[in-house]
Design a protein around this motif. Structure first.
Motif, PDB file in Angstrom:
ATOM      1  N   PHE A   1       0.747  -1.209   0.004  1.00  0.00           N
ATOM      2  CA  PHE A   1      -0.119  -0.162   0.086  1.00  0.00           C
ATOM      3  C   PHE A   1       0.879   1.204   0.052  1.00  0.00           C
ATOM      4  CE2 PHE A   1      -2.093   3.516   2.350  1.00  0.00           C
ATOM      5  CZ  PHE A   1      -3.127   3.572   1.698  1.00  0.00           C
TER       6      PHE A   1
ATOM      7  N   VAL B   1      -6.863  -3.011  -0.296  1.00  0.00           N
ATOM      8  CA  VAL B   1      -7.162  -2.494   1.193  1.00  0.00           C
ATOM      9  C   VAL B   1      -8.613  -2.697   1.332  1.00  0.00           C
ATOM     10  CG1 VAL B   1      -7.549  -0.216   2.202  1.00  0.00           C
ATOM     11  CG2 VAL B   1      -5.387  -0.641   0.800  1.00  0.00           C
TER      12      VAL B   1
ATOM     13  N   ASN C   1      -4.540   0.826   5.867  1.00  0.00           N
ATOM     14  CA  ASN C   1      -4.624   1.996   5.486  1.00  0.00           C
ATOM     15  C   ASN C   1      -4.977   3.012   6.437  1.00  0.00           C
ATOM     16  OD1 ASN C   1      -4.749   4.416   3.907  1.00  0.00           O
ATOM     17  ND2 ASN C   1      -6.940   4.189   3.187  1.00  0.00           N
TER      18      ASN C   1
END
Length: 505
Positions: free
Chosen positions: A347, A428, A439
């Motif tokens: 991410f 996510v 996140n």
């Protein structure tokens, strides 16, 4: 001889018993059915009100990580049904706050039964909260609903499905229910009479009071409820004569769930009370068969969280299919931590790409196909008895493929590829369905300025580093490297991308 013949006849009937497919909304999911012993379509009565009952704890001691794995895996399934399949789950759980073990703990600690129950129930909810496990919509304590339980017993006695024995306790007559052994096969010998009971398998609905023990009045004598009747009475009080899903650990399938189903079917005059039983596998320590307080091989939830984060433990539970047994070991927790870290790094890398820190040549056709294929794999896995390990496998394939693109040395034209943002969002969002949030900076609420401080430090180091590069001053660059290395020891990763720098946990 007559009783022996009756037992054999009952067993033959039980072997012929089948599961009744319910009517209603077909979710498209297939779940393992312990009655048919294969996967069956999950059909709920109403997608806007899915009834779910979970057997709660007997609050006489601290919960251990075996309990944690059970409730966490069930929490994951509920999240999947709610967030992925858009079902409105209404969940109910009981709290057994009077029991032989609670009375024994009361005597040991020299405090009241009520105080023991309150102490360990409070600790139970704190443990669940620390693991980010959602609390049920409705919680029912046994001692607060005694009249409901007594009324349920009275109905069984009036219908001659239960009897008062010579020990003054009330027992359910398993011979009065021809499908006993529906969830798990019962041997013929188990049904033979013993002592004051008609059958060895007859179980207590009401336990006659003993001297100096807590008790309640009833029309059949003073005492307190048996374990199994509590769940049947309380679940029926909320949901009535039919429940979509009833959940618990595999150790509850027999005798607890078997007895619940038997007495509830008799009380409601139905062939099937629960449409789907969901059972989670055992958690065991390395080298042990299973984790159990009776075996004295437990690890409390609070003790586990001193060395393993709640996110890592949740990842470990998602890595293991909910019906499978799970081994708790340092090695397995390291594996779970490494997998969680790989998703967090993925991410961060995608974010650094979208923010312009990383330049790469992205093949949008490949990425777009990967988005479609991965979405299909996720759906297929989740509709196949909530196969979360297979979902993680698909996500890991995404990470490997996209990382190879983002870390390539090929130049690009400076444009940002929206497909990278899209596939990052897919990873996510899928993990968030399981309750895993990659996140979010994982910091304490008391450190709410941490991110702002780190951004200031990172910008300052970035400017000093550029000054060192422009002046070709190795001393300045060495100081910047020292800051980077020292932050790494604190779990903060600083990466340099040409003139820009980024940080992540």
């Amino acid at each position: 001889m007559f009783l022996k013949r009756k037992c054999i006849t009952s067993i033959l009937k039980r072997r012929n018993h089948g599961w009744i497919k319910p009517e209603g909304y077909d979710t498209g999911i297939k779940v393992f059915n312990c009655v048919t012993r294969d996967k069956q379509p999950l059909i709920v009565k109403n997608k806007n009100l899915v009834s779910w009952y979970t057997c709660g704890p007997t609050v006489y001691d601290s919960a251990h990580i075996g309990h944690a794995s059970c409730f966490l895996k069930l929490d994951v399934i509920q999240r999947i049904l709610k967030e992925y399949f858009n079902l409105n789950i209404v969940s109910v759980m009981n709290i057994t706050d009077v029991d032989d073990k609670i009375i024994a703990k009361s005597n040991e600690l020299k405090i009241s039964v009520q105080d023991v129950a309150k102490q360990f129930e409070k600790e139970f909810w704190q443990d669940l909260d620390s693991l980010n496990i959602n609390k049920p919509d409705c919680v029912l304590r046994v001692t607060e609903n005694m009249e409901i339980i007594k009324e349920f017993i009275r109905k069984l006695m009036d219908d001659q499905k239960a009897y008062k024995a010579t020990d003054n306790s009330v027992y359910f007559d398993v011979h009065a229910y021809e499908s006993y052994g529906k969830l798990q096969k019962i041997s013929e010998e188990s049904l033979e009479p013993v002592h004051f009971k008609k059958s060895n398998m007859d179980f207590a609905l009401w336990k006659a009071s003993k001297p100096n023990e807590i008790f309640w009045e009833s029309s059949w004598g003073t005492g307190r409820p048996g374990w199994h009747i509590e769940c049947s009475a309380l679940a029926s009080h909320v949901f009535g004569s039919e429940i979509d899903i009833h959940a618990g650990g595999i150790d509850l399938r027999f005798p607890h769930h078997e007895n619940e189903e038997a007495q509830s079917c008799c009380a409601h005059g139905k062939t099937q009370w629960v449409n789907y039983w969901l059972h989670t596998g055992h958690l065991h320590l390395k080298g042990c068969e299973k984790m159990s307080k009776s075996l004295k091989n437990t690890l409390s939830i609070s003790s586990m969280l001193q060395n393993t984060s709640a996110q890592v433990f949740r990842m470990a539970c998602v890595m293991s299919h909910y019906r499978s047994s799970m081994e708790f070991s340092p090695e397995f927790m390291t594996t779970a931590n490494n997998l969680l870290t790989s998703y967090i790094n993925f991410f961060d890398t995608c974010r650094n790409y979208s923010d312009g820190y990383i330049k790469a040549n992205i093949n949008n056709d490949v990425v777009n196909k990967l988005i479609t294929d991965t979405s299909d794999k996720i759906y297929q896995a989740l509709t196949d008895d909530f196969n979360t390990p297979l979902v993680l496998k698909a996500l890991s394939e995404v990470v490997t493929t996209i990382n190879s693109m983002l870390h390539s040395t090929q130049s690009d034209d400076g444009a940002r590829s929206v497909s990278i943002i899209t596939i990052s969002n897919l990873v996510v969002k899928t993990l968030s369905i399981f309750g895993i949030n990659i996140n979010k900076r994982d910091v304490n609420a008391s450190e709410n300025n941490f991110i702002e401080v780190m951004d200031i430090l990172n910008s300052f180091r970035q400017e000093i580093r550029q000054l060192g590069i422009s002046k070709r001053d190795q001393d300045i660059l060495k100081l910047c490297d020292n800051v980077r290395d020292n932050l790494k020891k604190c779990g903060i990763i600083v990466k340099d991308h040409g003139k820009l720098s980024s940080w992540s946990l």
